[in-house]
Design an enzyme around this catalytic site. Structure first.
Site, PDB file in Angstrom:
ATOM      1  N   GLU A 161      -5.654  -4.718  10.414  1.00 32.54           N
ATOM      2  CA  GLU A 161      -4.730  -3.671  10.672  1.00 32.54           C
ATOM      3  C   GLU A 161      -5.170  -2.771  11.959  1.00 32.54           C
ATOM      4  OE1 GLU A 161      -2.618  -2.442   6.786  1.00 32.54           O
ATOM      5  OE2 GLU A 161      -4.550  -1.518   6.938  1.00 32.54           O
ATOM      6  N   LYS A 200       0.026   4.134  -0.509  1.00 29.29           N
ATOM      7  CA  LYS A 200      -0.820   5.432   0.042  1.00 29.29           C
ATOM      8  C   LYS A 200      -0.401   6.742  -0.761  1.00 29.29           C
ATOM      9  CE  LYS A 200      -0.235   3.471   4.634  1.00 29.29           C
ATOM     10  NZ  LYS A 200      -0.353   3.705   6.222  1.00 29.29           N
ATOM     11  N   GLY A 254       1.991   2.584  10.858  1.00 28.27           N
ATOM     12  CA  GLY A 254       2.959   3.634  10.548  1.00 28.27           C
ATOM     13  C   GLY A 254       3.830   4.007  11.752  1.00 28.27           C
ATOM     14  N   HIS A 273      -9.595   1.142   4.379  1.00 23.29           N
ATOM     15  CA  HIS A 273      -8.358   1.393   5.194  1.00 23.29           C
ATOM     16  C   HIS A 273      -8.761   2.553   6.258  1.00 23.29           C
ATOM     17  CE1 HIS A 273      -4.497   2.828   6.299  1.00 23.29           C
ATOM     18  NE2 HIS A 273      -4.048   1.671   5.652  1.00 23.29           N
ATOM     19  N   GLU A 276      -7.311   4.630   7.532  1.00 20.23           N
ATOM     20  CA  GLU A 276      -7.033   6.402   7.342  1.00 20.23           C
ATOM     21  C   GLU A 276      -8.209   6.748   6.425  1.00 20.23           C
ATOM     22  OE1 GLU A 276      -3.216   5.681   5.167  1.00 20.23           O
ATOM     23  OE2 GLU A 276      -2.424   5.160   7.248  1.00 20.23           O
ATOM     24  N   SER A 312       3.069  -1.775  10.439  1.00 20.97           N
ATOM     25  CA  SER A 312       4.610  -1.798  10.740  1.00 20.97           C
ATOM     26  C   SER A 312       5.019  -3.331  10.565  1.00 20.97           C
ATOM     27  CB  SER A 312       4.659  -1.353  11.969  1.00 20.97           C
ATOM     28  OG  SER A 312       4.369  -0.286  12.401  1.00 20.97           O
ATOM     29  N   ASN A 337       0.931  -1.008   0.011  1.00 18.48           N
ATOM     30  CA  ASN A 337       0.129   0.118   0.103  1.00 18.48           C
ATOM     31  C   ASN A 337       0.907   1.262  -0.242  1.00 18.48           C
ATOM     32  OD1 ASN A 337      -1.769   1.850   0.514  1.00 18.48           O
ATOM     33  ND2 ASN A 337      -2.461   1.322   2.565  1.00 18.48           N
TER      34      ASN A 337
END
Ligand code: PGA
Length: 255
Positions: free
Chosen positions: A168, A12, A174, A96, A98, A214, A10
């Site tokens: 996730e 991003k 991250g 996702h 985000e 991560s 991904n």
């Protein structure tokens, strides 16, 4: 039941088309025809077409990071499943964290996207996961249940095996804070139990459930050895060919 592992990158909001082409060429040079693992790269929309050219004739698949559920219309700034299909996209990341956090995506809206992706022969990578506050208040499994059930509303048994689920934990994305193998395996097993209740054991055993947050070469081997962890959705470590290729190799070596 041996499920083929999946390693999906991904990217991003990173990489111009030119940077994406360079990265993809480096990945292809190392693992172009590797077939033991399903490898997917998910560049931003603006790099999809250029990366698709690099992937022509290769085993690596192309994914998008989002899409709109409608076929077309007055949705400024959005892209449909059909549009993605014309760029040889085969997978699409949906829900996702985000997008849930910064763009207020709800389970109901994500569900519409899942159904639209499937109707257009795109394989959804449906992301679920709890925030730190939810984990600390003991609601992790309830949150994951709501997101899995909400995301899969109306998905038929025939369609289910085209869906990939990515667990996730938001607090691990991250941040460099990876979930312990026990924490990850517990939720993966819970998701598979849930799928068993919803669709029966035979189908539930076929669904790939990825870990994300991560994941990197140094922690992947242990995670990928877990019974219900079938691969990874990789952010940071997917932006560099060397670490991404190492993750693909780790998945290929995992039992
Ligand atoms: P990360 O991102 O590997 O950088 O934590 C994973 C993701 O958000 O999919």
């Amino acid at each position: 039941m041996i499920r083929k592992k999946v390693i999906a990158g991904n990217w991003k909001m990173n990489k111009t088309a030119a940077d994406g082409v360079a990265l993809t060429k480096d990945i292809v040079a190392e693992i172009g025809r590797e077939t033991g693992v399903d490898v997917v790269v998910c560049p931003p929309f603006t790099a999809l077409e250029s990366v698709a050219h690099v992937l022509e004739g290769q085993a690596i698949k192309l994914g998008a990071q989002n899409m709109h559920p409608e076929k077309n219309g007055a949705y400024t700034g959005e892209v449909s499943a059909e549009m993605l299909r014309t760029l040889y996209v085969t997978h699409v990341i949906l829900g996702h964290s985000e997008r849930r956090a910064y763009f207020a995506e709800t389970d109901a809206f994500i569900n519409k996207k899942v159904l639209s992706a499937l109707a257009n022969q795109l394989k959804p990578i449906l992301c679920v996961g709890e925030t730190l506050a939810e984990r600390e208040s003991g609601t992790t499994l309830a949150v994951v249940q709501r997101q899995v059930e909400g995301g899969l509303q109306g998905v038929t048994p025939e369609q289910l095996t085209s869906v990939i689920i990515a667990y996730e934990p938001v607090w691990a994305i991250g941040t460099g804070k990876v979930a312990t193998t026990e924490q990850a395996q517990e939720v993966h097993a819970y998701i598979r139990d849930l799928l068993t209740k919803l669709y029966g054991a035979a189908l539930a055993q076929k669904v790939r459930i990825l870990y994300g947050g991560s994941m990197k070469p140094s922690n992947a081997v242990e995670l990928l050895a877990q019974k219900d962890i079938d691969g990874g959705l990789i952010g940071g470590a997917a932006l560099e060919a060397r670490s991404f290729v190492e993750l693909v190799k780790a998945a290929g070596a995992a039992k």
